[in-house]
Scaffold this motif. Sequence first.
Motif, PDB file in Angstrom:
ATOM      1  N   LEU A 170       5.931 -34.211  93.584  1.00  0.00           N
ATOM      2  CA  LEU A 170       6.328 -34.881  94.787  1.00  0.00           C
ATOM      3  C   LEU A 170       5.382 -35.493  95.411  1.00  0.00           C
ATOM      4  N   GLU A 171       4.116 -34.881  95.655  1.00  0.00           N
ATOM      5  CA  GLU A 171       3.200 -35.177  96.390  1.00  0.00           C
ATOM      6  C   GLU A 171       2.544 -36.770  95.653  1.00  0.00           C
ATOM      7  N   ALA A 172       2.596 -36.369  94.341  1.00  0.00           N
ATOM      8  CA  ALA A 172       2.068 -37.700  93.572  1.00  0.00           C
ATOM      9  C   ALA A 172       2.867 -39.045  93.835  1.00  0.00           C
ATOM     10  N   ARG A 173       4.258 -38.452  93.652  1.00  0.00           N
ATOM     11  CA  ARG A 173       5.229 -39.619  93.900  1.00  0.00           C
ATOM     12  C   ARG A 173       4.979 -40.088  95.404  1.00  0.00           C
ATOM     13  N   ILE A 174       4.808 -39.305  96.354  1.00  0.00           N
ATOM     14  CA  ILE A 174       4.413 -39.902  97.620  1.00  0.00           C
ATOM     15  C   ILE A 174       3.282 -40.833  97.752  1.00  0.00           C
ATOM     16  N   GLU A 175       2.189 -40.439  97.274  1.00  0.00           N
ATOM     17  CA  GLU A 175       1.170 -40.864  97.181  1.00  0.00           C
ATOM     18  C   GLU A 175       1.301 -42.623  96.521  1.00  0.00           C
ATOM     19  N   ASP A 176       1.980 -42.368  95.304  1.00  0.00           N
ATOM     20  CA  ASP A 176       2.247 -43.647  94.717  1.00  0.00           C
ATOM     21  C   ASP A 176       2.970 -44.673  95.553  1.00  0.00           C
ATOM     22  N   GLY A 177       3.723 -44.014  96.154  1.00  0.00           N
ATOM     23  CA  GLY A 177       4.746 -44.784  97.031  1.00  0.00           C
ATOM     24  C   GLY A 177       3.920 -45.516  98.151  1.00  0.00           C
ATOM     25  N   TYR A 178       3.174 -44.620  98.835  1.00  0.00           N
ATOM     26  CA  TYR A 178       2.300 -45.025  99.817  1.00  0.00           C
ATOM     27  C   TYR A 178       1.390 -46.280  99.569  1.00  0.00           C
ATOM     28  N   ARG A 179       0.833 -46.040  98.261  1.00  0.00           N
ATOM     29  CA  ARG A 179       0.080 -47.164  97.893  1.00  0.00           C
ATOM     30  C   ARG A 179       0.756 -48.287  97.399  1.00  0.00           C
ATOM     31  N   ASP A 180       2.070 -48.362  96.865  1.00  0.00           N
ATOM     32  CA  ASP A 180       2.991 -49.387  96.646  1.00  0.00           C
ATOM     33  C   ASP A 180       3.108 -50.183  98.095  1.00  0.00           C
ATOM     34  N   VAL A 181       3.484 -49.204  99.220  1.00  0.00           N
ATOM     35  CA  VAL A 181       3.635 -50.003 100.526  1.00  0.00           C
ATOM     36  C   VAL A 181       2.619 -50.515 100.810  1.00  0.00           C
ATOM     37  N   GLU A 182       1.302 -50.117 100.758  1.00  0.00           N
ATOM     38  CA  GLU A 182       0.065 -50.547 101.283  1.00  0.00           C
ATOM     39  C   GLU A 182      -0.046 -51.967 100.500  1.00  0.00           C
ATOM     40  N   THR A 183       0.029 -51.824  99.186  1.00  0.00           N
ATOM     41  CA  THR A 183      -0.147 -53.175  98.496  1.00  0.00           C
ATOM     42  C   THR A 183       0.974 -54.230  98.874  1.00  0.00           C
ATOM     43  N   ASP A 184       2.269 -53.633  98.817  1.00  0.00           N
ATOM     44  CA  ASP A 184       3.209 -54.814  99.493  1.00  0.00           C
ATOM     45  C   ASP A 184       3.015 -55.339 100.845  1.00  0.00           C
ATOM     46  N   ALA A 185       2.156 -54.425 101.919  1.00  0.00           N
ATOM     47  CA  ALA A 185       1.952 -54.892 103.197  1.00  0.00           C
ATOM     48  C   ALA A 185       0.942 -56.046 103.081  1.00  0.00           C
ATOM     49  N   ARG A 186      -0.129 -55.579 102.362  1.00  0.00           N
ATOM     50  CA  ARG A 186      -1.297 -56.571 101.885  1.00  0.00           C
ATOM     51  C   ARG A 186      -0.886 -57.941 101.437  1.00  0.00           C
ATOM     52  N   VAL A 187       0.140 -57.814 100.562  1.00  0.00           N
ATOM     53  CA  VAL A 187       0.662 -59.246  99.861  1.00  0.00           C
ATOM     54  C   VAL A 187       1.580 -59.980 100.833  1.00  0.00           C
ATOM     55  N   GLN A 188       2.244 -58.987 101.558  1.00  0.00           N
ATOM     56  CA  GLN A 188       3.053 -59.785 102.745  1.00  0.00           C
ATOM     57  C   GLN A 188       2.237 -60.340 103.591  1.00  0.00           C
ATOM     58  N   ALA A 189       1.109 -59.851 104.097  1.00  0.00           N
ATOM     59  CA  ALA A 189       0.228 -60.451 105.200  1.00  0.00           C
ATOM     60  C   ALA A 189      -0.488 -61.711 104.679  1.00  0.00           C
ATOM     61  N   ARG A 190      -1.055 -61.623 103.255  1.00  0.00           N
ATOM     62  CA  ARG A 190      -1.509 -62.705 102.938  1.00  0.00           C
ATOM     63  C   ARG A 190      -0.436 -63.820 102.585  1.00  0.00           C
ATOM     64  N   GLU A 191       0.725 -63.538 102.167  1.00  0.00           N
ATOM     65  CA  GLU A 191       1.597 -64.785 102.158  1.00  0.00           C
ATOM     66  C   GLU A 191       1.874 -65.084 103.498  1.00  0.00           C
ATOM     67  N   SER A 192       1.806 -64.335 104.683  1.00  0.00           N
ATOM     68  CA  SER A 192       2.099 -64.691 106.106  1.00  0.00           C
ATOM     69  C   SER A 192       0.965 -65.841 106.442  1.00  0.00           C
ATOM     70  N   GLU A 193      -0.103 -65.434 106.045  1.00  0.00           N
ATOM     71  CA  GLU A 193      -1.409 -66.134 106.403  1.00  0.00           C
ATOM     72  C   GLU A 193      -1.222 -67.516 105.648  1.00  0.00           C
ATOM     73  N   THR A 194      -0.933 -67.257 104.406  1.00  0.00           N
ATOM     74  CA  THR A 194      -0.797 -68.604 103.741  1.00  0.00           C
ATOM     75  C   THR A 194       0.136 -69.504 104.115  1.00  0.00           C
ATOM     76  N   ARG A 195       1.398 -69.041 104.740  1.00  0.00           N
ATOM     77  CA  ARG A 195       2.475 -69.819 105.288  1.00  0.00           C
ATOM     78  C   ARG A 195       1.915 -70.618 106.649  1.00  0.00           C
ATOM     79  N   ARG A 196       1.281 -69.834 107.296  1.00  0.00           N
ATOM     80  CA  ARG A 196       0.671 -70.267 108.532  1.00  0.00           C
ATOM     81  C   ARG A 196      -0.463 -71.290 108.436  1.00  0.00           C
ATOM     82  N   LEU A 197      -1.279 -71.224 107.503  1.00  0.00           N
ATOM     83  CA  LEU A 197      -2.277 -71.970 106.971  1.00  0.00           C
ATOM     84  C   LEU A 197      -1.579 -73.368 106.516  1.00  0.00           C
TER      85      LEU A 197
END
Length: 220
Positions: A170-197
């Motif tokens: 469960l801890e491993a799955r939580i860590e993997d999920g947290y990493r996936d969430v961070e990755t998704d957040a970064r991707v969304q931030a990059r996409e948002s900056e790209t849209r702004r540019l």
Amino acid sequence: MADCASPTVVAVGHEDDETLAEAVAVHRSMTPTDAGVAVAPDLASVRQRVADIEHRVDRAYTSVVTDRVAALTQRLDAGLQTLQQRAQARKATRQRTADLEHRITVAYEALVTSRLTAIETQLNDAYQVLEHAAETDAMTARAAQRRVGGLESRIDTAYQTRVDREFGALEARIEDGYRDVETDARVQARESETRRLRIAIIVLLVVLGLTLLALAVGVL
């Protein structure tokens, strides 16, 4: 005269002559004196006849009474004999009943004694079996307690191991999920900056186009 209800006596007195009255009369006498004697017989002869009748009646009565008394005596003797036989039969029946009751009492006492002895033997055997079973059950209970203790220890170990594994997974799955969430957040931030540019570039191009258009209009 022939139709007269009372008996008639004729005493004409002529022996050579036969009259009609004599033919229909009940009695014919030679003379009136004979007729009187026939109608009213001599007292001595009447007494003799009465005495004869009394003697015959006495003999008949004595015979009847004797026969009746003999018959009654015979019946009484037969009844007395029957009563004696019945009394003897009742006495014999009572004796047989008493003997039977005594035999039944003796047999019942013997049966009760034997049954009680058998029941006591069965109870003793059952008590010994119960004692042996109790000892066996005690040994079995101790063995069962030891087995239960071992099973509880094994169950606790297995449960703890499984819980640890599940918590690790469960801890491993939580860590993997947290990493996936961070990755998704970064991707969304990059996409948002790209849209702004892109929007900024489009706005700049529009402004530049308008400026050029204004300059072109001013030159004309």
